[in-house]
Motif scaffolding. Sequence first.
Motif, PDB file in Angstrom:
ATOM      1  N   TYR A 120     -60.833   7.633  -8.581  1.00  0.00           N
ATOM      2  CA  TYR A 120     -59.393   8.384  -8.724  1.00  0.00           C
ATOM      3  C   TYR A 120     -59.921   9.831  -8.738  1.00  0.00           C
ATOM      4  CZ  TYR A 120     -55.806  11.695  -8.499  1.00  0.00           C
ATOM      5  OH  TYR A 120     -54.923  12.396  -8.513  1.00  0.00           O
ATOM      6  N   LEU A 121     -60.858  10.406 -10.270  1.00  0.00           N
ATOM      7  CA  LEU A 121     -60.429  11.224 -11.079  1.00  0.00           C
ATOM      8  C   LEU A 121     -61.975  12.555 -10.269  1.00  0.00           C
ATOM      9  CD1 LEU A 121     -59.585  11.070 -14.309  1.00  0.00           C
ATOM     10  CD2 LEU A 121     -58.543  11.601 -12.654  1.00  0.00           C
ATOM     11  N   THR A 170     -59.344  15.674 -18.458  1.00  0.00           N
ATOM     12  CA  THR A 170     -59.587  15.177 -16.570  1.00  0.00           C
ATOM     13  C   THR A 170     -60.613  16.613 -16.276  1.00  0.00           C
ATOM     14  OG1 THR A 170     -58.446  16.182 -15.747  1.00  0.00           O
ATOM     15  CG2 THR A 170     -57.826  14.129 -15.777  1.00  0.00           C
ATOM     16  N   ARG A 173     -62.182  17.154 -13.116  1.00  0.00           N
ATOM     17  CA  ARG A 173     -61.053  17.118 -11.891  1.00  0.00           C
ATOM     18  C   ARG A 173     -60.654  19.123 -12.175  1.00  0.00           C
ATOM     19  NH1 ARG A 173     -56.242  16.552 -13.164  1.00  0.00           N
ATOM     20  NH2 ARG A 173     -54.538  16.349 -11.801  1.00  0.00           N
ATOM     21  N   ARG A 294     -47.032   4.166 -14.375  1.00  0.00           N
ATOM     22  CA  ARG A 294     -48.266   5.287 -14.378  1.00  0.00           C
ATOM     23  C   ARG A 294     -48.009   6.670 -15.203  1.00  0.00           C
ATOM     24  NH1 ARG A 294     -50.049   7.273  -8.480  1.00  0.00           N
ATOM     25  NH2 ARG A 294     -50.280   5.483  -7.823  1.00  0.00           N
ATOM     26  N   CYS A 304     -50.856  16.515 -19.109  1.00  0.00           N
ATOM     27  CA  CYS A 304     -50.198  17.471 -19.378  1.00  0.00           C
ATOM     28  C   CYS A 304     -48.715  17.368 -18.557  1.00  0.00           C
ATOM     29  CB  CYS A 304     -50.030  19.137 -18.469  1.00  0.00           C
ATOM     30  SG  CYS A 304     -50.896  18.634 -17.174  1.00  0.00           S
ATOM     31  N   SER A 305     -49.232  16.111 -17.089  1.00  0.00           N
ATOM     32  CA  SER A 305     -47.945  16.024 -17.186  1.00  0.00           C
ATOM     33  C   SER A 305     -46.950  14.257 -16.852  1.00  0.00           C
ATOM     34  CB  SER A 305     -48.305  15.460 -15.461  1.00  0.00           C
ATOM     35  OG  SER A 305     -49.044  14.709 -15.188  1.00  0.00           O
ATOM     36  N   ASN A 459     -46.472  11.297 -10.661  1.00  0.00           N
ATOM     37  CA  ASN A 459     -47.781  11.378 -10.828  1.00  0.00           C
ATOM     38  C   ASN A 459     -47.931  11.013  -9.804  1.00  0.00           C
ATOM     39  OD1 ASN A 459     -48.272  12.809 -12.563  1.00  0.00           O
ATOM     40  ND2 ASN A 459     -48.604  11.558 -14.488  1.00  0.00           N
ATOM     41  N   MET A 461     -50.317  12.932  -7.490  1.00  0.00           N
ATOM     42  CA  MET A 461     -50.992  14.013  -6.670  1.00  0.00           C
ATOM     43  C   MET A 461     -51.382  14.035  -5.544  1.00  0.00           C
ATOM     44  SD  MET A 461     -50.383  15.143  -9.789  1.00  0.00           S
ATOM     45  CE  MET A 461     -50.402  14.344 -11.843  1.00  0.00           C
TER      46      MET A 461
END
Length: 502
Positions: A120-121, A170, A173, A294, A304-305, A459, A461
Amino acid sequence: MPKFTHQFDTNLYKGSITLNTDRFINNDWVSPIDGQRFEVINPSTGKGITEISVGTSKDVNVAVSAARKAFKTSWGLNVTSSFRANCLLKLADIMSQNVDAIAAIETLDVGTPFTMTRGYLIPEAVETLKYYAGLSGKTHGHTKETNPLKFGYTRREPYGVVAAITPWNTPLRITISKITPALITGNTVVIKPSEFTPLSALLFASFIEEAGIPPGVINIVNGLGETVGNALSRHPDVNLISFTGSTRVGRLIIQASAESNMKKVFLELGGKNPSVIFADVEDDLEEVLAWSERGIFTLSGQMCSAGSRIFVQEQIYNKFVQRFTEIAEKRVVGDPFNAATVQGPAAYKAQRDRVMRYIDTGIQEGAKLVTGGKALGKDGYFIQPTIFTEVAPEMTLFRDESFGPIASIMKFKTEEEVIQLANDTSYGLVGALFTKDLNRAIRMSNAIEAGTVFVNCFNWMEISLPWTGYKQSGWGSEKGEEVLEYYMQVKAVHINLGLKVA
Ligand SMILES: NC(=O)C1=CN([C@@H]2O[C@H](COP(=O)(O)OP(=O)(O)OC[C@H]3O[C@@H](n4cnc5c(N)ncnc54)[C@H](OP(=O)(O)O)[C@@H]3O)[C@@H](O)[C@H]2O)C=CC1
Ligand SMILES: CCCCCC/C=C/C(=O)O
């Protein structure tokens, strides 16, 4: 020229990666002026990986002047928007070809499971380059209705030199999501990665020249926040700072800007994000549990989220706590290069210790520890997925961002009550809510004081949607086409249709 080679021999990635560990300025590797180096630690083992160059304010001066020169000659408005787009597309191509290696180096450095960096990242970083390449040349000014003797129009121009100061959760990213809109609108950049996770940025730097990006357009100076970060924030020739990190450092950057050249400051800061789960989702509770997992436990909670405050309506509260506890206890925590691992270590020792202090404080202040709460492993910085209940608004667990795998689950009765609880925070980054009632979903989305609201997800995104913070979660925005305007200033041009004095 100092280099380091790491040989990977894991089930998920085998191969040898060589990195240059100096500063990257003018498409060249240069030693720091004062010649200092520091050690980068593998958080899964606590052992050193390599040493990298540490910059000072003198190195910042060299990097900023390279960026300024490039802005005035080989980038900025001196080249076409399609040239800039082609450079970013080529960079995306090279990164795509090296995605395994980039993911491996970031996993080694940060401890994020390889399945996540590879799955993903890093692919998201590649997609970000392509997304903004597609927006190149699509910003524009306007002609304006004025009086009949005048022609007026607006024009959008890049600021000049942008400094990107980035965190460790991350790293690549976030770096790409800052520099890509800056570059596509014509700015040049100086990047300061986190001292704890500098390696993926160095691998990324090795692709820049091959992508055809002119010297000085992208520069990287590693070093400490208080020296390199501070020097960038105070530099008279930096026009804009794009910062992601803590609210504490965000304040220092605003102050540094005010005390220097009043450079523009964009801040992506912390969050103490609420997730609100209504009883009407009971039939689909397993899906809600998966989204909640998740929300808080991904990246060891270092987001942060992170959905660290979970409010569950009383009718389903006991069931939710019981099932969420089972899920937390089944999570595979350990070697990030193991395919079964879903949670790696905290990214560095002081961060692990900080999270453990939050757990101790939670217990001391009277919250109920339901599961987890222990550090794991002999040498690495692993932490058990941890759940607290009976967390009250005056407790530290309710207020402070722990940036760790700690969920607080609280019971509520009514919508009015939970809106008040959810918004009882100085942060405003993200909120999530789960309900099958469309009217309530819209009412709640409007009521939650946050830059992003996830409805029946968490999350999930999306590059095309803006990411922005209410309250003390930040200034400005990332992602989405909206962000382009943050990297450009507006000029108004008044043309007299003749020379007659009005
Ligand atoms: N809103 C968002 O999108 C996100 C926000 N975050 C937030 O980031 C924080 C965690 O990241 P963390 O790296 O610990 O944050 P910090 O604020 O500690 O550091 C962020 C960056 O700022 C640098 N820095 C430190 N001191 C200064 C200074 N005086 N002047 C200029 N720069 C400085 C750091 O350098 P160094 O570390 O090298 O000393 C690092 O590169 C959390 O609060 C989290 O919520 C994280 C990810 C996303
Ligand atoms: C499964 C996707 C999770 C994305 C995590 C990236 C978020 C980082 C942050 O919020 O800091």
